[in-house]
Design an enzyme around this catalytic site. Sequence first.
Site, mmCIF file in Angstrom:
data_model
loop_
_atom_site.group_PDB
_atom_site.id
_atom_site.type_symbol
_atom_site.label_atom_id
_atom_site.label_comp_id
_atom_site.label_asym_id
_atom_site.label_seq_id
_atom_site.Cartn_x
_atom_site.Cartn_y
_atom_site.Cartn_z
ATOM 1 N N HIS A 82 17.055 -3.903 -2.503
ATOM 2 C CA HIS A 82 16.810 -2.850 -3.487
ATOM 3 C C HIS A 82 17.556 -3.113 -4.792
ATOM 4 C CE1 HIS A 82 14.843 0.651 -1.166
ATOM 5 N NE2 HIS A 82 14.642 -0.465 -0.494
ATOM 6 N N ASP A 83 18.704 -3.748 -4.705
ATOM 7 C CA ASP A 83 19.436 -4.093 -5.917
ATOM 8 C C ASP A 83 18.668 -5.131 -6.728
ATOM 9 O OD1 ASP A 83 21.524 -4.314 -7.807
ATOM 10 O OD2 ASP A 83 22.404 -5.996 -6.699
ATOM 11 N N VAL A 86 15.184 -4.204 -8.602
ATOM 12 C CA VAL A 86 15.234 -3.294 -9.752
ATOM 13 C C VAL A 86 16.239 -3.838 -10.763
ATOM 14 C CG1 VAL A 86 15.648 -0.932 -10.501
ATOM 15 C CG2 VAL A 86 14.648 -1.363 -8.255
ATOM 16 N N GLY A 88 17.119 -6.778 -11.389
ATOM 17 C CA GLY A 88 17.837 -7.976 -10.974
ATOM 18 C C GLY A 88 19.055 -7.719 -10.105
ATOM 19 N N PRO A 182 8.428 -2.125 -3.764
ATOM 20 C CA PRO A 182 7.164 -1.998 -3.040
ATOM 21 C C PRO A 182 7.165 -0.761 -2.139
ATOM 22 C CG PRO A 182 7.983 -4.241 -2.930
ATOM 23 C CD PRO A 182 9.097 -3.404 -3.496
ATOM 24 N N HIS A 212 12.147 -6.756 8.357
ATOM 25 C CA HIS A 212 11.935 -5.556 9.176
ATOM 26 C C HIS A 212 12.054 -5.851 10.668
ATOM 27 C CE1 HIS A 212 9.645 -3.213 5.810
ATOM 28 N NE2 HIS A 212 10.938 -3.370 5.562
ATOM 29 N N ASP A 258 11.003 -2.833 14.627
ATOM 30 C CA ASP A 258 10.618 -3.898 15.553
ATOM 31 C C ASP A 258 10.791 -3.371 16.973
ATOM 32 O OD1 ASP A 258 10.309 -6.134 17.137
ATOM 33 O OD2 ASP A 258 11.870 -7.318 16.161
ATOM 34 N N SER A 261 12.744 -6.296 19.803
ATOM 35 C CA SER A 261 14.175 -6.643 19.727
ATOM 36 C C SER A 261 14.744 -6.035 18.450
ATOM 37 C CB SER A 261 14.360 -8.165 19.728
ATOM 38 O OG SER A 261 13.555 -8.762 18.722
#
Length: 359
Positions: A82-83, A86, A88, A182, A212, A258, A261
Amino acid sequence: MASKITVMPFHTVAVSVGVLVVIMALHLQGLEAQQQPLVKGLSWKYYESSCPKLESIIRKQMEKVIKKDVGLAAALLRLHFHDCFVQGCDGSVLLDGSASGPVDSEKTAPPNLSLRGFDVIEDLRRRVHKQCGAGSVSCSDITAIVARDAIVLTGGPDYSVPLGRRDGLSFATRNATLANLPSPFVGTDSLLTSLAAKNFDATDAVALSGAHTIGVAHCPSFTRRLYPTQDATMDKTLANTLKGVCPTQNTNATTFLDLRSPNVFDNKYFVDLMNKQGILTSDQDLYTDKRTREIVKSFAVNQTLFFEKFVNVMVKMGQMQVLTGTKGEIRNTCNKRNSNELVISNIVEDHNTDGVENL
Protein backbone atom coordinates in the site's frame (compact mmCIF):
# COMPACT_ATOMS: atom_id res chain seq x y z
CA MET A 1 22.40 -42.25 -7.84
CA ALA A 2 23.34 -43.29 -4.29
CA SER A 3 25.45 -46.24 -5.51
CA LYS A 4 27.38 -43.99 -7.86
CA ILE A 5 28.24 -41.62 -5.05
CA THR A 6 29.53 -44.38 -2.79
CA VAL A 7 32.04 -45.65 -5.33
CA MET A 8 33.43 -42.27 -6.34
CA PRO A 9 36.97 -41.49 -5.09
CA PHE A 10 37.08 -38.79 -2.43
CA HIS A 11 38.99 -36.33 -4.62
CA THR A 12 36.31 -36.70 -7.33
CA VAL A 13 33.56 -35.95 -4.81
CA ALA A 14 35.47 -32.88 -3.62
CA VAL A 15 35.84 -31.60 -7.16
CA SER A 16 32.14 -32.21 -7.84
CA VAL A 17 31.13 -30.32 -4.73
CA GLY A 18 33.41 -27.48 -5.76
CA VAL A 19 31.82 -27.34 -9.19
CA LEU A 20 28.39 -27.36 -7.58
CA VAL A 21 29.33 -24.41 -5.38
CA VAL A 22 30.56 -22.48 -8.41
CA ILE A 23 27.37 -23.27 -10.32
CA MET A 24 25.24 -22.14 -7.37
CA ALA A 25 27.24 -18.91 -7.09
CA LEU A 26 26.80 -18.20 -10.78
CA HIS A 27 23.09 -18.89 -10.45
CA LEU A 28 22.75 -16.44 -7.60
CA GLN A 29 24.67 -13.83 -9.59
CA GLY A 30 22.26 -14.47 -12.46
CA LEU A 31 19.27 -13.86 -10.20
CA GLU A 32 20.77 -10.61 -8.97
CA ALA A 33 21.46 -9.60 -12.57
CA GLN A 34 17.78 -10.12 -13.39
CA GLN A 35 16.96 -7.51 -10.75
CA GLN A 36 19.20 -4.92 -12.40
CA PRO A 37 19.35 -2.09 -13.15
CA LEU A 38 18.59 -0.49 -9.83
CA VAL A 39 17.05 2.92 -9.58
CA LYS A 40 19.76 5.55 -9.25
CA GLY A 41 20.55 6.06 -5.58
CA LEU A 42 19.65 2.53 -4.45
CA SER A 43 22.22 -0.14 -3.68
CA TRP A 44 22.37 -3.75 -2.51
CA LYS A 45 24.94 -2.70 0.11
CA TYR A 46 23.75 0.79 1.00
CA TYR A 47 24.17 0.43 4.79
CA GLU A 48 27.20 -1.85 4.72
CA SER A 49 29.37 0.75 6.46
CA SER A 50 26.86 3.04 8.20
CA CYS A 51 24.63 0.34 9.71
CA PRO A 52 26.10 -3.12 9.07
CA LYS A 53 23.81 -4.90 11.54
CA LEU A 54 20.62 -3.37 10.10
CA GLU A 55 19.11 -6.50 8.60
CA SER A 56 20.09 -8.78 11.49
CA ILE A 57 18.49 -6.37 13.98
CA ILE A 58 15.25 -6.43 12.02
CA ARG A 59 15.27 -10.19 11.37
CA LYS A 60 15.91 -11.04 15.02
CA GLN A 61 12.98 -8.92 16.20
CA MET A 62 10.72 -10.01 13.35
CA GLU A 63 11.19 -13.63 14.39
CA LYS A 64 9.68 -12.71 17.76
CA VAL A 65 6.90 -10.64 16.20
CA ILE A 66 5.74 -13.39 13.81
CA LYS A 67 6.05 -16.09 16.47
CA LYS A 68 3.70 -14.07 18.67
CA ASP A 69 1.24 -13.16 15.90
CA VAL A 70 1.68 -14.88 12.53
CA GLY A 71 -1.14 -12.73 11.13
CA LEU A 72 1.19 -9.75 11.22
CA ALA A 73 3.22 -11.27 8.38
CA ALA A 74 0.47 -10.56 5.85
CA ALA A 75 -0.30 -7.21 7.49
CA LEU A 76 3.29 -6.00 7.19
CA LEU A 77 3.60 -7.23 3.60
CA ARG A 78 0.37 -5.40 2.77
CA LEU A 79 1.69 -2.25 4.43
CA HIS A 80 4.65 -2.19 2.03
CA PHE A 81 2.38 -2.82 -0.96
CA HIS A 82 0.00 0.00 0.00
CA ASP A 83 2.92 2.34 0.59
CA CYS A 84 4.54 1.71 -2.79
CA PHE A 85 1.39 1.87 -4.90
CA VAL A 86 0.45 5.33 -3.65
CA GLN A 87 3.08 7.95 -4.61
CA GLY A 88 5.89 5.42 -4.40
CA CYS A 89 7.81 3.59 -1.66
CA ASP A 90 8.35 6.65 0.51
CA GLY A 91 6.80 5.65 3.83
CA SER A 92 3.92 8.08 3.25
CA VAL A 93 1.33 5.57 4.44
CA LEU A 94 2.99 5.68 7.86
CA LEU A 95 2.32 9.41 8.30
CA ASP A 96 -0.44 10.64 10.59
CA GLY A 97 -2.59 13.54 9.44
CA SER A 98 -1.82 17.11 10.45
CA ALA A 99 -3.99 19.82 11.96
CA SER A 100 -2.62 22.14 9.28
CA GLY A 101 -4.05 20.01 6.46
CA PRO A 102 -7.17 18.04 5.49
CA VAL A 103 -8.20 15.11 7.63
CA ASP A 104 -8.48 12.76 4.65
CA SER A 105 -4.91 11.56 4.85
CA GLU A 106 -3.49 8.51 3.15
CA LYS A 107 -3.51 6.49 6.37
CA THR A 108 -7.22 7.17 7.00
CA ALA A 109 -8.38 6.49 3.42
CA PRO A 110 -10.89 3.57 3.30
CA PRO A 111 -8.45 1.00 1.82
CA ASN A 112 -5.96 1.71 4.61
CA LEU A 113 -8.31 1.65 7.60
CA SER A 114 -7.66 -2.07 8.08
CA LEU A 115 -3.87 -1.73 7.86
CA ARG A 116 -1.92 -2.71 10.95
CA GLY A 117 1.68 -3.15 11.98
CA PHE A 118 2.55 0.54 12.26
CA ASP A 119 3.76 -0.07 15.82
CA VAL A 120 6.08 -2.82 14.60
CA ILE A 121 7.71 -0.49 12.08
CA GLU A 122 8.18 2.24 14.69
CA ASP A 123 9.60 -0.21 17.24
CA LEU A 124 12.12 -1.43 14.67
CA ARG A 125 12.99 2.16 13.77
CA ARG A 126 13.83 2.81 17.44
CA ARG A 127 15.97 -0.32 17.65
CA VAL A 128 17.85 0.47 14.44
CA HIS A 129 18.44 4.12 15.31
CA LYS A 130 19.62 3.14 18.79
CA GLN A 131 22.25 0.90 17.21
CA CYS A 132 23.24 3.05 14.22
CA GLY A 133 22.28 6.58 15.25
CA ALA A 134 19.37 8.94 14.67
CA GLY A 135 18.69 9.59 11.01
CA SER A 136 20.68 6.52 9.95
CA VAL A 137 18.00 4.42 8.22
CA SER A 138 14.73 5.52 6.62
CA CYS A 139 11.32 4.23 7.65
CA SER A 140 10.65 3.30 4.02
CA ASP A 141 13.74 1.08 3.91
CA ILE A 142 12.76 -0.55 7.20
CA THR A 143 9.28 -1.22 5.79
CA ALA A 144 10.77 -2.88 2.70
CA ILE A 145 13.05 -5.13 4.76
CA VAL A 146 10.20 -6.03 7.11
CA ALA A 147 8.03 -7.08 4.15
CA ARG A 148 10.80 -9.39 2.92
CA ASP A 149 11.26 -10.89 6.39
CA ALA A 150 7.52 -11.44 6.76
CA ILE A 151 7.65 -13.53 3.59
CA VAL A 152 10.70 -15.51 4.67
CA LEU A 153 9.44 -16.21 8.20
CA THR A 154 6.23 -17.76 6.84
CA GLY A 155 8.05 -20.08 4.45
CA GLY A 156 8.55 -17.87 1.42
CA PRO A 157 11.68 -17.03 -0.59
CA ASP A 158 14.56 -15.01 0.79
CA TYR A 159 16.02 -12.26 -1.37
CA SER A 160 18.18 -9.15 -1.25
CA VAL A 161 16.40 -5.81 -0.85
CA PRO A 162 17.88 -2.79 -2.63
CA LEU A 163 18.20 0.03 -0.10
CA GLY A 164 18.73 3.77 0.03
CA ARG A 165 15.14 5.05 0.00
CA ARG A 166 14.35 8.29 1.79
CA ASP A 167 11.07 9.15 3.46
CA GLY A 168 8.49 11.35 1.77
CA LEU A 169 7.45 14.76 3.05
CA SER A 170 3.78 14.37 2.21
CA PHE A 171 0.89 11.96 2.36
CA ALA A 172 -1.65 11.37 -0.37
CA THR A 173 -5.33 12.33 -0.24
CA ARG A 174 -8.18 9.91 0.19
CA ASN A 175 -9.14 9.99 -3.48
CA ALA A 176 -5.56 9.62 -4.66
CA THR A 177 -5.19 6.57 -2.44
CA LEU A 178 -8.38 5.03 -3.83
CA ALA A 179 -7.27 5.76 -7.38
CA ASN A 180 -3.91 4.04 -7.00
CA LEU A 181 -4.77 0.87 -5.07
CA PRO A 182 -6.39 -2.00 -7.01
CA SER A 183 -9.90 -2.78 -5.76
CA PRO A 184 -10.85 -6.32 -4.65
CA PHE A 185 -14.10 -5.92 -6.60
CA VAL A 186 -12.59 -5.57 -10.07
CA GLY A 187 -11.98 -8.24 -12.68
CA THR A 188 -8.71 -9.05 -14.39
CA ASP A 189 -9.28 -6.59 -17.22
CA SER A 190 -9.35 -3.62 -14.85
CA LEU A 191 -6.54 -5.06 -12.75
CA LEU A 192 -4.22 -5.49 -15.73
CA THR A 193 -5.03 -2.02 -17.01
CA SER A 194 -4.28 -0.34 -13.68
CA LEU A 195 -1.07 -2.30 -13.16
CA ALA A 196 0.11 -1.71 -16.73
CA ALA A 197 0.02 2.00 -15.94
CA LYS A 198 2.63 1.25 -13.27
CA ASN A 199 4.75 -0.84 -15.65
CA PHE A 200 3.61 -4.28 -14.45
CA ASP A 201 2.71 -7.02 -16.94
CA ALA A 202 0.31 -9.96 -16.58
CA THR A 203 2.91 -12.22 -14.93
CA ASP A 204 3.71 -9.46 -12.44
CA ALA A 205 0.00 -9.04 -11.67
CA VAL A 206 -0.51 -12.74 -10.97
CA ALA A 207 2.69 -13.01 -8.94
CA LEU A 208 1.79 -9.98 -6.80
CA SER A 209 -1.69 -11.42 -6.21
CA GLY A 210 0.08 -14.51 -4.89
CA ALA A 211 0.80 -12.51 -1.73
CA HIS A 212 -2.75 -13.54 -0.81
CA THR A 213 -1.33 -16.94 0.09
CA ILE A 214 -1.24 -15.44 3.60
CA GLY A 215 -3.64 -13.06 5.30
CA VAL A 216 -7.38 -12.51 5.66
CA ALA A 217 -10.21 -10.73 3.88
CA HIS A 218 -12.99 -8.79 5.58
CA CYS A 219 -16.58 -9.69 4.72
CA PRO A 220 -17.43 -6.43 2.88
CA SER A 221 -14.63 -7.14 0.40
CA PHE A 222 -16.28 -10.29 -0.95
CA THR A 223 -19.93 -10.57 0.19
CA ARG A 224 -21.22 -9.15 -3.09
CA ARG A 225 -20.15 -12.54 -4.47
CA LEU A 226 -22.61 -14.15 -2.05
CA TYR A 227 -25.59 -11.78 -1.96
CA PRO A 228 -28.14 -11.42 -3.39
CA THR A 229 -27.08 -14.34 -5.61
CA GLN A 230 -24.00 -16.51 -5.50
CA ASP A 231 -21.18 -15.83 -7.94
CA ALA A 232 -21.10 -18.76 -10.40
CA THR A 233 -17.29 -18.78 -10.33
CA MET A 234 -17.25 -19.61 -6.60
CA ASP A 235 -17.30 -23.17 -5.32
CA LYS A 236 -20.73 -23.89 -3.78
CA THR A 237 -19.34 -25.47 -0.63
CA LEU A 238 -17.07 -22.48 -0.08
CA ALA A 239 -19.97 -20.09 -0.68
CA ASN A 240 -22.08 -21.82 1.96
CA THR A 241 -19.19 -21.70 4.42
CA LEU A 242 -18.64 -18.00 3.78
CA LYS A 243 -22.34 -17.29 4.30
CA GLY A 244 -21.91 -18.72 7.77
CA VAL A 245 -18.96 -16.40 8.41
CA CYS A 246 -20.72 -13.41 6.84
CA PRO A 247 -24.51 -13.79 7.33
CA THR A 248 -24.98 -10.24 5.99
CA GLN A 249 -23.01 -8.14 3.50
CA ASN A 250 -21.62 -5.84 6.18
CA THR A 251 -20.75 -8.42 8.82
CA ASN A 252 -17.60 -7.45 10.67
CA ALA A 253 -15.72 -10.74 10.32
CA THR A 254 -12.78 -12.17 8.38
CA THR A 255 -11.80 -15.33 6.55
CA PHE A 256 -8.47 -16.63 5.29
CA LEU A 257 -7.57 -15.75 1.71
CA ASP A 258 -5.87 -19.13 1.22
CA LEU A 259 -7.95 -22.10 2.38
CA ARG A 260 -5.22 -24.74 2.18
CA SER A 261 -2.28 -23.20 4.08
CA PRO A 262 -3.38 -19.77 5.36
CA ASN A 263 -0.30 -19.01 7.42
CA VAL A 264 2.32 -20.42 5.06
CA PHE A 265 3.77 -18.49 2.14
CA ASP A 266 3.55 -21.04 -0.67
CA ASN A 267 1.76 -21.61 -3.98
CA LYS A 268 -1.46 -23.11 -2.58
CA TYR A 269 -3.35 -19.88 -3.28
CA PHE A 270 -3.12 -20.72 -6.96
CA VAL A 271 -4.44 -24.22 -6.29
CA ASP A 272 -7.40 -22.53 -4.59
CA LEU A 273 -8.09 -20.50 -7.73
CA MET A 274 -8.06 -23.62 -9.91
CA ASN A 275 -10.72 -25.08 -7.62
CA LYS A 276 -12.96 -21.97 -7.70
CA GLN A 277 -11.96 -21.21 -4.12
CA GLY A 278 -10.55 -17.71 -4.51
CA ILE A 279 -12.14 -15.34 -2.01
CA LEU A 280 -11.98 -11.99 -3.82
CA THR A 281 -13.34 -11.23 -7.28
CA SER A 282 -9.92 -9.93 -8.27
CA ASP A 283 -8.37 -13.24 -7.20
CA GLN A 284 -10.74 -15.75 -8.80
CA ASP A 285 -10.96 -13.85 -12.07
CA LEU A 286 -7.23 -14.46 -12.62
CA TYR A 287 -8.17 -18.08 -13.37
CA THR A 288 -11.30 -17.20 -15.30
CA ASP A 289 -9.56 -14.77 -17.65
CA LYS A 290 -7.71 -16.44 -20.54
CA ARG A 291 -4.86 -13.92 -20.36
CA THR A 292 -3.82 -15.00 -16.87
CA ARG A 293 -5.23 -18.53 -16.57
CA GLU A 294 -2.08 -20.29 -17.78
CA ILE A 295 0.09 -18.19 -15.48
CA VAL A 296 -2.06 -19.25 -12.52
CA LYS A 297 -1.75 -22.91 -13.56
CA SER A 298 2.03 -22.65 -13.97
CA PHE A 299 2.41 -21.23 -10.45
CA ALA A 300 0.03 -23.84 -9.02
CA VAL A 301 2.20 -26.70 -10.24
CA ASN A 302 5.60 -25.04 -9.81
CA GLN A 303 6.24 -23.24 -6.52
CA THR A 304 9.84 -22.49 -7.49
CA LEU A 305 8.63 -20.60 -10.55
CA PHE A 306 6.15 -18.63 -8.44
CA PHE A 307 8.84 -17.72 -5.92
CA GLU A 308 11.18 -16.57 -8.70
CA LYS A 309 8.55 -14.34 -10.29
CA PHE A 310 7.37 -13.06 -6.93
CA VAL A 311 10.87 -12.00 -5.89
CA ASN A 312 11.38 -10.23 -9.21
CA VAL A 313 8.15 -8.26 -8.91
CA MET A 314 8.75 -7.41 -5.23
CA VAL A 315 12.15 -5.92 -6.08
CA LYS A 316 10.54 -4.09 -8.99
CA MET A 317 7.68 -2.78 -6.85
CA GLY A 318 10.08 -1.74 -4.09
CA GLN A 319 11.72 0.73 -6.46
CA MET A 320 8.55 2.57 -7.51
CA GLN A 321 8.99 6.36 -7.42
CA VAL A 322 11.57 6.16 -4.65
CA LEU A 323 13.19 9.24 -3.19
CA THR A 324 16.98 9.08 -3.03
CA GLY A 325 19.96 11.37 -2.57
CA THR A 326 18.85 14.67 -1.05
CA LYS A 327 15.15 14.23 -1.78
CA GLY A 328 12.81 13.67 1.14
CA GLU A 329 14.26 13.00 4.57
CA ILE A 330 15.06 10.24 7.06
CA ARG A 331 12.39 10.51 9.72
CA ASN A 332 13.22 10.39 13.40
CA THR A 333 9.70 9.07 14.04
CA CYS A 334 7.94 7.12 11.31
CA ASN A 335 4.48 8.64 11.73
CA LYS A 336 5.49 12.28 11.43
CA ARG A 337 7.83 14.52 9.51
CA ASN A 338 10.92 15.88 11.20
CA SER A 339 9.48 19.38 10.77
CA ASN A 340 6.08 20.49 12.09
CA GLU A 341 4.39 21.14 8.76
CA LEU A 342 2.94 18.49 6.49
CA VAL A 343 2.56 19.23 2.80
CA ILE A 344 -0.33 17.44 1.16
CA SER A 345 0.37 15.41 -1.95
CA ASN A 346 -0.65 16.77 -5.33
CA ILE A 347 -1.32 13.37 -6.86
CA VAL A 348 -4.04 13.64 -9.50
CA GLU A 349 -7.25 12.47 -7.87
CA ASP A 350 -9.53 9.88 -9.38
CA HIS A 351 -13.24 9.29 -8.86
CA ASN A 352 -12.78 5.56 -8.26
CA THR A 353 -14.35 5.05 -4.83
CA ASP A 354 -15.38 1.39 -5.17
CA GLY A 355 -12.71 -0.10 -2.93
CA VAL A 356 -13.42 -0.40 0.77
CA GLU A 357 -10.62 -2.84 1.38
CA ASN A 358 -8.10 -2.98 -1.41
CA LEU A 359 -5.59 -5.65 -2.25
